[in-house]
Write a protein that holds these residues in place. Structure first.
Motif, PDB file in Angstrom:
ATOM      1  N   ASP A 202       1.242  -1.016   0.096  1.00 59.70           N
ATOM      2  CA  ASP A 202      -0.131  -0.392   0.165  1.00 59.70           C
ATOM      3  C   ASP A 202       0.745   1.029   0.120  1.00 59.70           C
ATOM      4  O   ASP A 202       0.747   1.789  -0.755  1.00 59.70           O
ATOM      5  CB  ASP A 202      -1.112  -0.192   1.216  1.00 59.70           C
ATOM      6  CG  ASP A 202      -1.344   1.072   0.657  1.00 59.70           C
ATOM      7  OD1 ASP A 202      -2.626   2.126   0.495  1.00 59.70           O
ATOM      8  OD2 ASP A 202      -2.473   2.310   2.147  1.00 59.70           O
ATOM      9  N   ILE A 203       1.883   1.513   0.761  1.00 55.56           N
ATOM     10  CA  ILE A 203       2.311   2.036   0.875  1.00 55.56           C
ATOM     11  C   ILE A 203       3.489   2.674  -0.245  1.00 55.56           C
ATOM     12  O   ILE A 203       4.329   3.949  -1.141  1.00 55.56           O
ATOM     13  CB  ILE A 203       4.085   2.008   2.680  1.00 55.56           C
ATOM     14  CG1 ILE A 203       2.129   2.437   3.270  1.00 55.56           C
ATOM     15  CG2 ILE A 203       4.722   3.316   2.558  1.00 55.56           C
ATOM     16  CD1 ILE A 203       3.015   2.335   5.105  1.00 55.56           C
ATOM     17  N   PHE A 204       4.988   1.448   0.073  1.00 52.36           N
ATOM     18  CA  PHE A 204       5.773   2.167  -1.790  1.00 52.36           C
ATOM     19  C   PHE A 204       5.176   0.862  -2.489  1.00 52.36           C
ATOM     20  O   PHE A 204       6.053   0.973  -3.409  1.00 52.36           O
ATOM     21  CB  PHE A 204       6.760   1.119  -0.382  1.00 52.36           C
ATOM     22  CG  PHE A 204       7.078   1.380   0.797  1.00 52.36           C
ATOM     23  CD1 PHE A 204       7.521   2.828   0.749  1.00 52.36           C
ATOM     24  CD2 PHE A 204       7.227   0.616   1.703  1.00 52.36           C
ATOM     25  CE1 PHE A 204       8.111   3.680   1.837  1.00 52.36           C
ATOM     26  CE2 PHE A 204       7.497   1.119   2.686  1.00 52.36           C
ATOM     27  CZ  PHE A 204       8.028   2.322   3.207  1.00 52.36           C
ATOM     28  N   GLU A 205       4.133   0.292  -2.983  1.00 51.97           N
ATOM     29  CA  GLU A 205       3.851  -0.337  -4.380  1.00 51.97           C
ATOM     30  C   GLU A 205       4.845  -1.591  -4.233  1.00 51.97           C
ATOM     31  O   GLU A 205       5.435  -1.867  -5.183  1.00 51.97           O
ATOM     32  CB  GLU A 205       3.920   0.249  -5.243  1.00 51.97           C
ATOM     33  CG  GLU A 205       2.834   1.572  -5.355  1.00 51.97           C
ATOM     34  CD  GLU A 205       2.720   2.226  -6.422  1.00 51.97           C
ATOM     35  OE1 GLU A 205       3.495   2.250  -7.587  1.00 51.97           O
ATOM     36  OE2 GLU A 205       1.466   3.002  -6.769  1.00 51.97           O
ATOM     37  N   THR A 206       5.668  -1.978  -3.771  1.00 52.34           N
ATOM     38  CA  THR A 206       6.517  -2.766  -3.152  1.00 52.34           C
ATOM     39  C   THR A 206       6.088  -4.196  -2.264  1.00 52.34           C
ATOM     40  O   THR A 206       6.043  -3.780  -0.690  1.00 52.34           O
ATOM     41  CB  THR A 206       7.968  -2.450  -3.272  1.00 52.34           C
ATOM     42  OG1 THR A 206       8.769  -4.318  -3.452  1.00 52.34           O
ATOM     43  CG2 THR A 206       8.214  -1.594  -2.286  1.00 52.34           C
ATOM     44  N   LYS A 207       6.267  -5.726  -1.725  1.00 52.31           N
ATOM     45  CA  LYS A 207       6.642  -6.168  -0.256  1.00 52.31           C
ATOM     46  C   LYS A 207       7.995  -6.005  -0.018  1.00 52.31           C
ATOM     47  O   LYS A 207       8.570  -5.188  -0.713  1.00 52.31           O
ATOM     48  CB  LYS A 207       6.590  -7.621  -1.153  1.00 52.31           C
ATOM     49  CG  LYS A 207       4.989  -8.363  -1.523  1.00 52.31           C
ATOM     50  CD  LYS A 207       4.775  -9.791  -2.045  1.00 52.31           C
ATOM     51  CE  LYS A 207       3.602  -9.545  -2.200  1.00 52.31           C
ATOM     52  NZ  LYS A 207       3.887 -11.277  -2.262  1.00 52.31           N
ATOM     53  N   ALA A 208       7.864  -5.967   1.727  1.00 48.50           N
ATOM     54  CA  ALA A 208       8.924  -6.667   2.240  1.00 48.50           C
ATOM     55  C   ALA A 208       9.697  -7.796   1.651  1.00 48.50           C
ATOM     56  O   ALA A 208       9.406  -8.216   1.386  1.00 48.50           O
ATOM     57  CB  ALA A 208       8.289  -6.498   4.052  1.00 48.50           C
TER      58      ALA A 208
END
Length: 398
Positions: free
Chosen positions: A198-204
């Motif tokens: 949601d925040i970065f458009e990428t997974k951790a």
């Protein structure tokens, strides 16, 4: 039920409605109490309303004795299985929540992991439905049994145990050393991935997700456990880590919900003429992810700064209008004189308009712009000078 014991150590019941209901309950409280381990307002009043308060026959009571047995040095064995549920049934939701709070404070009264927590009770209160469980009925019946043997009221016994953990340990045993239940690491990793998408458009990345889950689980395993606020702080810490990584990469700061917040904060600074830097903007954007209120506080802070720089527009700031919105007439005037687009004029170049108690009148501001070095260097000035020269030549020729 009497509400003398309904203390609220966690602030869960701190609403006007809760206090009102509590006051009303106190007004209805009878002054007399039995020596059977219950107060008149606990059960006698309920019986008058036609509410069953536990059978009183020859069967075994909660105190382990036959009903009606007088306990030397204590009270009288009367209440049986079901008294706990009946006690809860006649309470208002706020009083029921208060009873749960105090039961949850008593060490080892419940089986490990089943005691009601302040967060759980608060959530039920907000939803308007405080629903006790079988474990709660059983827990309160243990208190009632003690009250019958002690010849005390159930309320007093509850207060004694809730305020004296050592006394509670003597009756219910020491707090179990069984490891606390913790959230599934897989669930925590999924939670972090969802937030990152949601925040970065990428997974951790896997390593970071495992580190996050491990830190949350370690906190949950402590004696104090993990509060909602503590979990939120840890989540924000990992968001900050990722944000710091992406901050050094061109364009990444403008992606996802974080990017939208970054742009909002950057525009707020620009529109109010407040100098800042990308690092500060990014840091504030991370802080704003905590809640909508946190995000609004940041914008309000920028507006407050602007009101000290251009106090002439303080009334507009109070209405939520930015400096640029209020400066629109002056900006358009400046743009026309300089022969440029209003978008090319920075709000920070307009300080002189609103730096006093009142804004400079536009006719006076026009004079200032025409006298400025900026105007003399503008294409508009050069064009006007050529036109003036041409007009003079035309007059001479004529």
């Amino acid at each position: 039920m009497a509400v003398d014991f309904l203390v609220d150590p966690f602030g869960v019941l701190g609403t006007k409605e809760a206090k009102k209901k509590k006051d009303e309950s106190r007004k209805k409280k009878p002054s007399s109490e039995k020596s059977t381990g219950t107060s008149a307002s606990d059960f006698a009043t309920n019986a008058e309303k036609g509410i069953t308060v536990g059978q009183s026959n020859n069967e075994s009571t909660l105190s382990g004795l036959k009903s009606g047995t007088e306990i030397k040095g204590g009270g009288k064995a009367e209440l049986q299985k079901g008294a706990g549920a009946n006690a809860f049934a006649v309470l208002e939701p706020t009083d029921r929540a208060a009873l749960l709070l105090n039961l949850g404070r008593i060490p080892n009264l419940y089986s490990p992991g089943t005691a009601p927590t302040p967060d759980f009770i608060s959530k039920m209160l907000k939803e308007g439905q405080v629903v006790p469980r079988m474990e709660d009925f059983a827990a309160y019946e243990k208190i009632i049994a003690h009250a019958e043997w002690a010849g005390d009221t159930a309320n007093n016994s509850l207060i004694k145990f809730a305020n004296n953990p050592r006394l509670a340990e003597q009756f219910f045993g020491k707090v179990s050393s069984v490891p606390k239940a913790v959230t599934s690491p897989a669930a925590l990793q999924a939670e972090l991935n969802s937030k990152f998408l949601d925040i970065f458009e990428t997974k951790a990345d896997s390593k970071l997700a495992k580190e996050y889950a491990r830190e949350i689980n370690n906190l949950e395993s402590t004696k104090a456990g993990a509060s909602t606020q503590q979990k939120e702080d840890i989540l924000l810490k990992y968001i900050q880590k990722k944000a710091n990584e992406l901050g050094a990469l061109p364009g990444t700061a403008d992606k996802g919900s974080l990017g939208r917040v970054v742009r909002t904060i950057r525009n707020a600074y620009d529109d109010n003429g407040i100098p800042t830097n990308e690092k500060d903007i990014y840091s504030k954007a991370i802080q704003s992810l905590r809640s909508r209120e946190a995000a609004q506080n940041i914008i309000d802070g920028i507006m407050m700064q602007a009101s000290t720089v251009m106090p002439a527009f303080k009334e507009g700031y109070a209405r939520g209008e930015s400096a640029r919105q209020q400066l629109s007439p002056w900006i358009n005037t400046r743009a026309q004189i300089l022969g440029i687009s209003p978008d090319q004029i920075k709000t920070s170049d307009m300080y002189e308009v609103g730096s006093g108690p009142v804004a400079i009148p536009i006719p006076e501001y026009k004079k200032l712009v025409y006298k400025s070095e900026e105007y003399r260097k503008s294409d508009a000035f050069k064009t006007r000078s050529l036109n003036d020269k041409q007009a003079l030549i035309n007059e001479l020729v004529v």
